[in-house]
Design an enzyme around this catalytic site. Structure first.
Site, PDB file in Angstrom:
ATOM      1  N   LYS A 207       0.828  -1.212   0.000  1.00 36.66           N
ATOM      2  CA  LYS A 207       0.000   0.000   0.000  1.00 36.66           C
ATOM      3  C   LYS A 207       0.863   1.263   0.000  1.00 36.66           C
ATOM      4  O   LYS A 207       0.640   2.173  -0.793  1.00 36.66           O
ATOM      5  CB  LYS A 207      -0.887  -0.003   1.256  1.00 36.66           C
ATOM      6  CG  LYS A 207      -1.566   1.328   1.532  1.00 36.66           C
ATOM      7  CD  LYS A 207      -2.464   1.258   2.744  1.00 36.66           C
ATOM      8  CE  LYS A 207      -1.815   1.651   4.042  1.00 36.66           C
ATOM      9  NZ  LYS A 207      -1.481   3.076   4.149  1.00 36.66           N
ATOM     10  N   ASN A 208       1.851   1.292   0.879  1.00 34.86           N
ATOM     11  CA  ASN A 208       2.614   2.537   1.015  1.00 34.86           C
ATOM     12  C   ASN A 208       3.586   2.769  -0.141  1.00 34.86           C
ATOM     13  O   ASN A 208       4.181   3.839  -0.255  1.00 34.86           O
ATOM     14  CB  ASN A 208       3.360   2.566   2.356  1.00 34.86           C
ATOM     15  CG  ASN A 208       2.394   2.754   3.513  1.00 34.86           C
ATOM     16  OD1 ASN A 208       1.214   3.053   3.304  1.00 34.86           O
ATOM     17  ND2 ASN A 208       2.889   2.574   4.723  1.00 34.86           N
TER      18      ASN A 208
ATOM     19  N   ARG B 295      -8.834  -0.261   4.832  1.00 32.09           N
ATOM     20  CA  ARG B 295      -7.937   0.718   4.212  1.00 32.09           C
ATOM     21  C   ARG B 295      -6.602   0.065   3.855  1.00 32.09           C
ATOM     22  O   ARG B 295      -5.965   0.464   2.880  1.00 32.09           O
ATOM     23  CB  ARG B 295      -7.663   1.881   5.171  1.00 32.09           C
ATOM     24  CG  ARG B 295      -8.847   2.801   5.385  1.00 32.09           C
ATOM     25  CD  ARG B 295      -8.425   3.998   6.186  1.00 32.09           C
ATOM     26  NE  ARG B 295      -7.231   4.602   5.596  1.00 32.09           N
ATOM     27  CZ  ARG B 295      -6.396   5.412   6.227  1.00 32.09           C
ATOM     28  NH1 ARG B 295      -6.609   5.730   7.478  1.00 32.09           N
ATOM     29  NH2 ARG B 295      -5.357   5.911   5.615  1.00 32.09           N
TER      30      ARG B 295
ATOM     31  N   CYS C 261      -4.276  13.042  13.574  1.00 25.41           N
ATOM     32  CA  CYS C 261      -4.855  11.719  13.355  1.00 25.41           C
ATOM     33  C   CYS C 261      -4.924  11.024  14.693  1.00 25.41           C
ATOM     34  O   CYS C 261      -4.501  11.569  15.705  1.00 25.41           O
ATOM     35  CB  CYS C 261      -4.061  10.930  12.328  1.00 25.41           C
ATOM     36  SG  CYS C 261      -2.618  10.146  12.970  1.00 25.41           S
TER      37      CYS C 261
ATOM     38  N   ARG D  10       0.984  14.472  13.727  1.00 20.85           N
ATOM     39  CA  ARG D  10       1.453  14.141  12.361  1.00 20.85           C
ATOM     40  C   ARG D  10       1.576  15.368  11.458  1.00 20.85           C
ATOM     41  O   ARG D  10       0.778  15.564  10.537  1.00 20.85           O
ATOM     42  CB  ARG D  10       0.552  13.075  11.719  1.00 20.85           C
ATOM     43  CG  ARG D  10       0.650  11.771  12.432  1.00 20.85           C
ATOM     44  CD  ARG D  10       0.023  10.661  11.662  1.00 20.85           C
ATOM     45  NE  ARG D  10       0.849  10.153  10.577  1.00 20.85           N
ATOM     46  CZ  ARG D  10       0.409   9.266   9.689  1.00 20.85           C
ATOM     47  NH1 ARG D  10      -0.838   8.831   9.747  1.00 20.85           N
ATOM     48  NH2 ARG D  10       1.211   8.836   8.755  1.00 20.85           N
TER      49      ARG D  10
ATOM     50  N   ASP E  25       4.882   0.650  12.032  1.00 23.86           N
ATOM     51  CA  ASP E  25       3.662   0.021  11.513  1.00 23.86           C
ATOM     52  C   ASP E  25       3.491  -1.424  11.981  1.00 23.86           C
ATOM     53  O   ASP E  25       2.482  -2.056  11.659  1.00 23.86           O
ATOM     54  CB  ASP E  25       3.643   0.070   9.971  1.00 23.86           C
ATOM     55  CG  ASP E  25       3.252   1.446   9.450  1.00 23.86           C
ATOM     56  OD1 ASP E  25       2.827   2.302  10.259  1.00 23.86           O
ATOM     57  OD2 ASP E  25       3.372   1.677   8.236  1.00 23.86           O
TER      58      ASP E  25
HETATM   59  C1  UD1 Z   1       4.576   6.775   6.430  1.00 23.43           C
HETATM   60  C2  UD1 Z   1       3.613   5.617   6.302  1.00 23.43           C
HETATM   61  C3  UD1 Z   1       3.121   5.180   7.679  1.00 23.43           C
HETATM   62  C4  UD1 Z   1       4.311   4.905   8.590  1.00 23.43           C
HETATM   63  C5  UD1 Z   1       5.284   6.069   8.608  1.00 23.43           C
HETATM   64  C6  UD1 Z   1       6.560   5.782   9.373  1.00 23.43           C
HETATM   65  C7  UD1 Z   1       2.577   6.004   4.146  1.00 23.43           C
HETATM   66  C8  UD1 Z   1       1.357   6.382   3.377  1.00 23.43           C
HETATM   67  N1  UD1 Z   1       2.485   6.017   5.492  1.00 23.43           N
HETATM   68  O1  UD1 Z   1       3.833   7.852   7.006  1.00 23.43           O
HETATM   69  O2  UD1 Z   1       2.342   3.998   7.509  1.00 23.43           O
HETATM   70  O3  UD1 Z   1       3.845   4.686   9.896  1.00 23.43           O
HETATM   71  O4  UD1 Z   1       5.672   6.415   7.252  1.00 23.43           O
HETATM   72  O5  UD1 Z   1       7.227   4.710   8.823  1.00 23.43           O
HETATM   73  O6  UD1 Z   1       3.598   5.650   3.597  1.00 23.43           O
HETATM   74  N2  UD1 Z   1       7.291  14.337  10.555  1.00 23.43           N
HETATM   75  C9  UD1 Z   1       7.404  15.685  10.822  1.00 23.43           C
HETATM   76  N3  UD1 Z   1       7.083  16.572   9.837  1.00 23.43           N
HETATM   77  C10 UD1 Z   1       6.658  16.171   8.605  1.00 23.43           C
HETATM   78  C11 UD1 Z   1       6.547  14.786   8.342  1.00 23.43           C
HETATM   79  C12 UD1 Z   1       6.872  13.901   9.345  1.00 23.43           C
HETATM   80  O7  UD1 Z   1       7.781  16.079  11.919  1.00 23.43           O
HETATM   81  O8  UD1 Z   1       6.400  17.023   7.753  1.00 23.43           O
HETATM   82  C13 UD1 Z   1       7.638  13.354  11.620  1.00 23.43           C
HETATM   83  C14 UD1 Z   1       6.447  12.512  12.056  1.00 23.43           C
HETATM   84  O9  UD1 Z   1       5.695  13.169  13.067  1.00 23.43           O
HETATM   85  C15 UD1 Z   1       7.129  11.253  12.543  1.00 23.43           C
HETATM   86  C16 UD1 Z   1       8.340  11.120  11.622  1.00 23.43           C
HETATM   87  O10 UD1 Z   1       8.520  12.396  11.030  1.00 23.43           O
HETATM   88  O11 UD1 Z   1       7.580  11.408  13.865  1.00 23.43           O
HETATM   89  C17 UD1 Z   1       8.199  10.098  10.530  1.00 23.43           C
HETATM   90  O12 UD1 Z   1       6.986  10.303   9.824  1.00 23.43           O
HETATM   91  P1  UD1 Z   1       6.874  10.015   8.269  1.00 23.43           P
HETATM   92  O13 UD1 Z   1       7.960   9.080   7.891  1.00 23.43           O
HETATM   93  O14 UD1 Z   1       6.747  11.283   7.548  1.00 23.43           O
HETATM   94  O15 UD1 Z   1       5.472   9.263   8.154  1.00 23.43           O
HETATM   95  P2  UD1 Z   1       4.448   9.322   6.960  1.00 23.43           P
HETATM   96  O16 UD1 Z   1       5.161   9.506   5.676  1.00 23.43           O
HETATM   97  O17 UD1 Z   1       3.320  10.236   7.292  1.00 23.43           O
END
Ligand code: UD1
Length: 416
Positions: free
Chosen positions: A22-23, A396, A116, A121, A304
């Site tokens: 999915k991701n 989902r 969320c 997030r 995850d």
């Molecule tokens: C993706 C995955 C999710 C998984 C996560 C971590 C998808 C669709 N989702 O989510 O299933 O749990 O990676 O492996 O691929 N952060 C910030 N600012 C930002 C973005 C992230 O501070 O703009 C922080 C987040 O709060 C978190 C960390 O970075 O602590 C990692 O998050 P991130 O890798 O971005 O997760 P997602 O891409 O949202």
């Protein structure tokens, strides 16, 4: 709203095919917006999140066909540049269209995702990357308005390793003028996969799979034909289910190279994992052993898989700890697991799990994709009937999970 009724305990056995990730598929679908033409993606799982992304791409003007796990996206008539709140709030990954739209069409209007179930997030790193590439951003009425004549290559240093922000920056930079360097990039296989797909489409990307990615902008990328990698989290979830139920199953069509940390944890609590090519045999012990697990960026133990691991450890001998360093608030499954008799205490971002001999069925509520799968795992290991409500979360991220688990011997029914 659908519910699951799970009658336990059961012992899983048999063979299960692992679906596409999915991701990995979601950002690749968004990346089709960088091209003008018909792209095809194979091995696409039939999930609610994929349907949501299909809906979003259609709203933007793409023609989308999804048949037999093959998705065709025709982007020749893109005429709208907005991702509305109603879609973004049901799936945060909708934000992935922001970078491609501004890179290819010079404008985008995307709803801010909001919080969320597992914390704030933020998307600040996505926005920072786009600004560095020269996009003008305005936040108005809950929407991000982005515009640019032509993005320009830049050096972007991520303060935190982020899967989403890295994918976003790669997609935006492939059409930018000049060279972009991304430092402290995420190295998750799903990010690597996106970069590989874009390289096949004509992008110039170096350092794929490392934390420093160099992208030299090109004038155009061509429509692509790409096959999605197997879902390492789905495979890990079924492996965890085998352990929790003391069962023995075969995961077919997975990529064990992506699963070292999960296999190490499952072995450490007593599981036997045998890898042969893309097939993995997993068997659970009579009695599970306690363990200390800490989530990290890839190749560490994935956040995850945190909820599913807690469900496994709920019946282990001794006291385990499961620490989430990526999402410190991601523990909405804990109160629900307690309803099944698990003894879990939260200490900040650490779940202290005292193994109990017996779990018992109870009504519980699914709160997010992985929390839901943790509840199913615990319910299959519990004695009696568990009613799991709000299973739309699980749809989902897992395709027809109840049918697939039934084939492995679980007693699980969907009540519509
Ligand atoms: C993706 C995955 C999710 C998984 C996560 C971590 C998808 C669709 N989702 O989510 O299933 O749990 O990676 O492996 O691929 N952060 C910030 N600012 C930002 C973005 C992230 O501070 O703009 C922080 C987040 O709060 C978190 C960390 O970075 O602590 C990692 O998050 P991130 O890798 O971005 O997760 P997602 O891409 O949202």
């Amino acid at each position: 709203m659908d519910k699951f009724m799970v009658k336990g305990p059961c012992r899983l056995s048999g063979r299960i095919e692992i679906n596409g990730a999915k991701n990995a598929v979601l950002p690749i679908m968004a990346a089709s917006l960088l091209t003008r033409g018909k792209s095809t993606i194979d091995n696409v799982p039939n999930l609610r999140d994929v349907k949501t992304m299909n809906e979003l791409l259609r709203m933007l003007g793409a023609e989308v066909m999804f048949e037999n796990r093959s998705l065709t996206i025709d982007t020749r008539n893109i005429k709208n540049y907005e991702a509305p709140y109603d879609l973004v709030r049901t799936m945060r990954a909708s934000i992935y269209v922001l970078g491609p739209l501004v890179a290819a069409y010079g404008r985008a209007r995307v709803s801010l995702p909001g919080g969320c179930a597992w914390g704030p997030r933020p998307i600040d790193l996505h926005l920072h990357a786009l600004e560095k590439l020269g996009a003008r951003l305005k936040l108005e009425e809950g929407y991000i308005h982005a515009s640019a004549d032509k993005l320009k290559g830049a050096e972007i240093v991520f303060s935190t390793s982020s899967v989403g922000a890295t994918a976003q920056a790669i997609m935006a930079a492939v059409l930018a003028r000049g060279v972009t360097t991304l430092k402290n990039s995420a190295v998750e296989p799903e990010v690597t996969e996106l970069a590989r797909c874009l390289i096949e489409a004509g992008a110039n990307i170096e350092g794929v799979g490392t934390s420093v990615i160099r992208i030299e902008g090109v004038d155009r990328v061509e429509p692509f034909h790409h096959r999605v990698i197997p879902d390492r989290i789905e495979a890990g979830t079924f492996a965890a289910a085998a352990l929790a139920t003391g069962g023995e199953i075969e995961l077919a069509g997975c990529d064990p190279a992506h699963m070292d940390a999960v296999f190490e944890a499952l072995r450490a609590c007593g599981g036997v994992i045998e890898v042969s090519g893309d097939t993995v045999r997993v068997s659970g012990p009579e009695k599970l052993e306690a363990l200390h697990v800490v989530t990290h960026e890839y190749p560490g133990f994935p956040t995850d898989m945190q909820a599913q691991m807690i469900a496994v450890l709920a019946r282990a001998r001794g006291t385990s700890t499961v620490t989430d360093t990526i999402y410190p608030d991601r523990f909405t499954h804990v109160p629900e697991l307690r309803r099944l008799g698990a003894s879990i205490r939260l200490d900040g971002n650490i779940a202290v799990v005292k193994g109990v001999n017996r779990l018992g069925g109870a009504p519980v509520m699914a709160t997010d994709i992985r929390a839901s799968s943790a509840l199913i795992i615990a319910a299959m290991a519990a004695e009696g009937t568990t009613e799991i409500s709000r299973v739309y979360h699980i749809d989902r991220g897992y395709e027809r999970i109840e049918e697939r688990l039934r084939r492995l011997g679980a007693e699980i029914e969907r009540i519509s």
